[in-house]
Design an enzyme around this catalytic site. Structure first.
Site, short mmCIF file in Angstrom:
data_model
loop_
_atom_site.label_atom_id
_atom_site.label_comp_id
_atom_site.label_asym_id
_atom_site.label_seq_id
_atom_site.Cartn_x
_atom_site.Cartn_y
_atom_site.Cartn_z
N GLU A 35 0.81 -1.22 0.00
CA GLU A 35 0.00 0.00 0.00
C GLU A 35 0.84 1.27 0.00
O GLU A 35 0.37 2.32 -0.46
CB GLU A 35 -0.97 -0.02 1.20
CG GLU A 35 -2.03 -1.11 1.06
CD GLU A 35 -2.90 -1.30 2.28
OE1 GLU A 35 -4.09 -1.61 2.13
OE2 GLU A 35 -2.38 -1.17 3.42
N ASP A 72 -11.53 -6.52 -3.14
CA ASP A 72 -12.38 -7.73 -3.11
C ASP A 72 -13.73 -7.29 -2.54
O ASP A 72 -13.87 -6.16 -2.09
CB ASP A 72 -11.75 -8.81 -2.21
CG ASP A 72 -11.54 -8.31 -0.79
OD1 ASP A 72 -10.43 -7.81 -0.50
OD2 ASP A 72 -12.49 -8.36 0.03
C1 3QA Z 1 -5.85 -7.83 4.69
C2 3QA Z 1 -5.32 -6.43 4.62
C3 3QA Z 1 -5.54 -5.69 5.90
O1 3QA Z 1 -4.53 -4.73 6.13
C4 3QA Z 1 -6.88 -5.01 5.69
C5 3QA Z 1 -6.08 -5.65 3.59
C6 3QA Z 1 -9.21 -5.74 1.93
N1 3QA Z 1 -10.15 -6.72 1.90
C7 3QA Z 1 -10.53 -7.00 3.17
C8 3QA Z 1 -11.45 -7.92 3.72
N2 3QA Z 1 -11.58 -7.95 5.07
C9 3QA Z 1 -10.85 -7.11 5.85
N3 3QA Z 1 -9.96 -6.22 5.37
C10 3QA Z 1 -9.80 -6.16 4.02
N4 3QA Z 1 -6.81 -4.65 4.29
C11 3QA Z 1 -4.78 -8.68 5.21
S1 3QA Z 1 -4.97 -10.36 5.06
C12 3QA Z 1 -3.90 -10.86 3.79
C13 3QA Z 1 -2.49 -10.80 4.19
O2 3QA Z 1 -1.67 -11.50 3.34
C14 3QA Z 1 -8.09 -4.25 3.71
C15 3QA Z 1 -8.98 -5.36 3.22
N5 3QA Z 1 -12.18 -8.75 2.96
C16 3QA Z 1 -0.49 -11.82 3.99
C17 3QA Z 1 0.26 -12.83 3.22
O3 3QA Z 1 0.27 -14.04 3.94
#
Ligand code: 3QA
Length: 231
Positions: free
Chosen positions: A13, A197
């Site tokens: 980000e 998403d």
């Molecule tokens: C998700 C990130 C966290 O900082 C919140 C993305 C986008 N879609 C979402 C959803 N529910 C909650 N939050 C969000 N951000 C981190 S999990 C993936 C990590 O990968 C916003 C967001 N549906 C790490 C690699 O292993």
């Protein structure tokens, strides 16, 4: 405005923001790295907090209290709830809440604890500037409620609860904590997100597929807002 904080949660980000500036000075503090730049005479501190409310609170507090930032802008991605928000679309938060804060057992509303409020507002002034920038650049931007909690939401039950309880348009994991910090310390706050998403059964897959492009959408708009702030 004398020093600006720009925050994300994940490296993806803030990477497109860092790429925009040269002469970046790295400062390590409190298990994190803070990136100092000077852009057309304005001091800016950039950092990604790591995922979730606790890390976001720590980073926002540090940027304000240790680095002396007096305005805070957040850029990142979010899960969409409002059906008008498609992957890649932009949302600016007019208010935020903590969807996972729950002492309803004692008769309090969801998202409320004594001394706090269910919703925390962001800076109206910064939102108005952002909307002018959106019009000037022909960008479709929705202004609405963002719900924050320490969960990556992908189940219908979780999403429906957040939608019906808070009438939220999008959800993520950091915004409300940053807004709470800024509100307490009287620092104007702006939270911008691009949809990665739609917080449904495909959310994990979509997030992996669209994190980078949506983070870039958010960062590009933030940079345009920054240019406006400096005029
Ligand atoms: C998700 C990130 C966290 O900082 C919140 C993305 C986008 N879609 C979402 C959803 N529910 C909650 N939050 C969000 N951000 C981190 S999990 C993936 C990590 O990968 C916003 C967001 N549906 C790490 C690699 O292993």
């Amino acid at each position: 405005m004398t020093k600006l904080a720009i925050m994300g949660a994940m490296e993806e980000e803030i990477e497109p923001l860092l790429a925009h500036f040269d002469n970046v000075n790295k400062v390590d503090y409190a298990n994190n790295t803070y990136y100092e730049v000077n852009h057309n005479g304005l001091d800016i501190v950039i950092a990604y907090s790591k995922i979730g409310k606790v890390f976001a609170t720590l980073t926002a507090s540090t940027m304000i209290q240790k680095f002396g930032c007096d305005t805070l802008l957040f850029s990142g991605v979010a899960g969409g709830i409002n059906p008008d928000l498609k992957i890649g679309d932009l949302i600016i938060a007019d208010k935020l809440c903590q969807h996972d804060l729950d002492i309803t057992a004692f008769g309090h509303p969801a998202g409320f604890v004594p001394g706090g409020a269910v919703f925390v507002e962001t800076s109206k002034e910064l939102r108005e500037i952002a909307k002018v920038v959106a019009i000037e650049n022909n960008l479709k931007v929705i202004e609405g409620t963002i719900a924050t909690g320490d969960q990556f939401v992908y189940k219908a039950e979780q999403k429906n609860f957040i939608e019906s309880t808070f009438k939220a348009d999008a959800l993520e994991m950091e915004g409300a904590s940053v807004a709470v910090v800024c509100d307490a310390l009287n620092v104007p706050c702006f939270v911008l997100r691009a949809i990665s998403d739609t917080a449904d059964m495909d959310a994990g897959f979509d997030f992996d597929a669209f994190l980078k492009t949506s983070a870039v959408n958010s960062a590009n708009y933030l940079i345009k807002i920054l240019e406006k702030l400096q005029k």
